[in-house]
Scaffold this motif. Sequence first.
Motif, PDB file in Angstrom:
ATOM      1  N   TRP A 167       0.916  -1.256  -0.086  1.00  0.00           N
ATOM      2  CA  TRP A 167       0.119  -0.069   0.030  1.00  0.00           C
ATOM      3  C   TRP A 167       0.915   1.202   0.169  1.00  0.00           C
ATOM      4  O   TRP A 167       0.594   2.277  -0.786  1.00  0.00           O
ATOM      5  N   LEU A 168       2.023   1.270   0.611  1.00  0.00           N
ATOM      6  CA  LEU A 168       2.828   2.380   0.589  1.00  0.00           C
ATOM      7  C   LEU A 168       3.403   2.542  -0.711  1.00  0.00           C
ATOM      8  O   LEU A 168       3.537   3.748  -1.028  1.00  0.00           O
ATOM      9  N   GLN A 169       3.749   1.637  -1.489  1.00  0.00           N
ATOM     10  CA  GLN A 169       4.228   1.640  -2.621  1.00  0.00           C
ATOM     11  C   GLN A 169       3.220   2.339  -3.562  1.00  0.00           C
ATOM     12  O   GLN A 169       3.315   3.195  -4.532  1.00  0.00           O
ATOM     13  N   ALA A 170       1.836   1.775  -3.419  1.00  0.00           N
ATOM     14  CA  ALA A 170       0.543   2.150  -4.042  1.00  0.00           C
ATOM     15  C   ALA A 170       0.530   3.859  -4.322  1.00  0.00           C
ATOM     16  O   ALA A 170       0.162   4.367  -5.017  1.00  0.00           O
ATOM     17  N   ALA A 171       0.538   4.286  -2.882  1.00  0.00           N
ATOM     18  CA  ALA A 171       0.547   5.555  -2.531  1.00  0.00           C
ATOM     19  C   ALA A 171       1.230   6.392  -3.507  1.00  0.00           C
ATOM     20  O   ALA A 171       1.003   7.411  -3.814  1.00  0.00           O
ATOM     21  N   GLN A 172       2.657   5.927  -3.740  1.00  0.00           N
ATOM     22  CA  GLN A 172       3.549   6.550  -4.574  1.00  0.00           C
ATOM     23  C   GLN A 172       3.167   6.701  -5.876  1.00  0.00           C
ATOM     24  O   GLN A 172       3.182   7.678  -6.524  1.00  0.00           O
ATOM     25  N   ILE A 173       2.803   5.663  -6.348  1.00  0.00           N
ATOM     26  CA  ILE A 173       2.566   5.432  -7.780  1.00  0.00           C
ATOM     27  C   ILE A 173       0.908   5.949  -8.199  1.00  0.00           C
ATOM     28  O   ILE A 173       1.101   6.700  -9.217  1.00  0.00           O
ATOM     29  N   PHE A 174       0.251   5.783  -7.223  1.00  0.00           N
ATOM     30  CA  PHE A 174      -1.267   6.195  -7.626  1.00  0.00           C
ATOM     31  C   PHE A 174      -1.476   7.933  -6.751  1.00  0.00           C
ATOM     32  O   PHE A 174      -2.692   8.476  -7.131  1.00  0.00           O
ATOM     33  N   ASP A 175      -0.494   8.378  -6.156  1.00  0.00           N
ATOM     34  CA  ASP A 175      -0.853   9.497  -5.718  1.00  0.00           C
ATOM     35  C   ASP A 175      -1.767   9.895  -4.825  1.00  0.00           C
ATOM     36  O   ASP A 175      -2.574  10.695  -4.880  1.00  0.00           O
ATOM     37  N   PHE A 176      -1.952   8.816  -3.621  1.00  0.00           N
ATOM     38  CA  PHE A 176      -2.987   9.143  -2.419  1.00  0.00           C
ATOM     39  C   PHE A 176      -2.128   9.241  -1.132  1.00  0.00           C
ATOM     40  O   PHE A 176      -0.890   8.789  -1.318  1.00  0.00           O
TER      41      PHE A 176
END
Length: 299
Positions: A167-176
């Motif tokens: 989820w931390l990586q997803a936050a970087q990629i998807f900008d949330f």
Amino acid sequence: MAIKHFLQLADFTLDEFNYVMERARIIKRKFKEYQIYHPLLDRTLVMVFEKNSTRTRLSFEAGMHQLGGAAIYLNTRDSQLGRGEPVEDAGQVMSRMCDIIMIRTFGQDIIERFAAHSRVPVINGLTNEHHPCQVFADVFTYIEHRGSIAGKKVAWVGDANNMLYSWLQAAQIFDFHLNISTPKGYEVDLSRVPKEQTNYTLFDNPSDACEGVSLVNTDVWTSMGYEAENQARLKAFDGWIVDQAKMSRALPDALFMHCLPAHRGEEVSAEVIDGPQSVVWDEAENRLHIQKALLEYLV
Ligand code: CP
């Protein structure tokens, strides 16, 4: 040409995720309309499971079959895996006999060493460090229900496990923005978070982490491999249950997700997981559609 693997979310660009999600929407529609779609005819997926699975095995095996290919299941009990064969040798041998490989194993280093010696793409079906297929399906599910996740706030309630790091990586990629609440002793290892990453906030109180978020996420308290610590975990996680009181701190249209399997009355109340804000069945189903699109893209 370098082989494209999917070992963690950071292996893909936002453009690649958007492309695969668009393909997943098309592939899902075909599935719902009973259309035959066989882009991977005569292709073979090898699935290696060093840990048990229901959803991951089913979604990859059914998905490969639906795409016209075959899936072969290997575990450590019924094969030579786990009997001392170097992971590098396994990577060499397996990748000469198939078109793509999915591995569920313990260490991220194991899958990385395997992939470095593989001639075909390797997908991470869960390691102790990452669960990229699950979080990719979760982001896809959020977008299906609520549109773009960019600019939103997402809460993580639970220990700092493989799901959280994805989820931390997803936050970087998807900008949330990610609000993270972990019990004492189960906090985020900040050495695993890029120094430049600032789009997360750490909370001591899980209810505060849910304040104003668009999505609340949790996971089982006793992850695979930690069963021996069960009693200590139940004590440490007291108060971390996602219940209606915590959901009411989120936005009124907030969603609830859980990668499953779930323990009602531990990490989530029955009222929440079986309630109107829960999208856990869509989340589970979307593993199938996202992974079919991923298989198509990588093969
Ligand atoms: N969520 C998930 O990965 O489920 P399985 O362990 O059943 O594959």
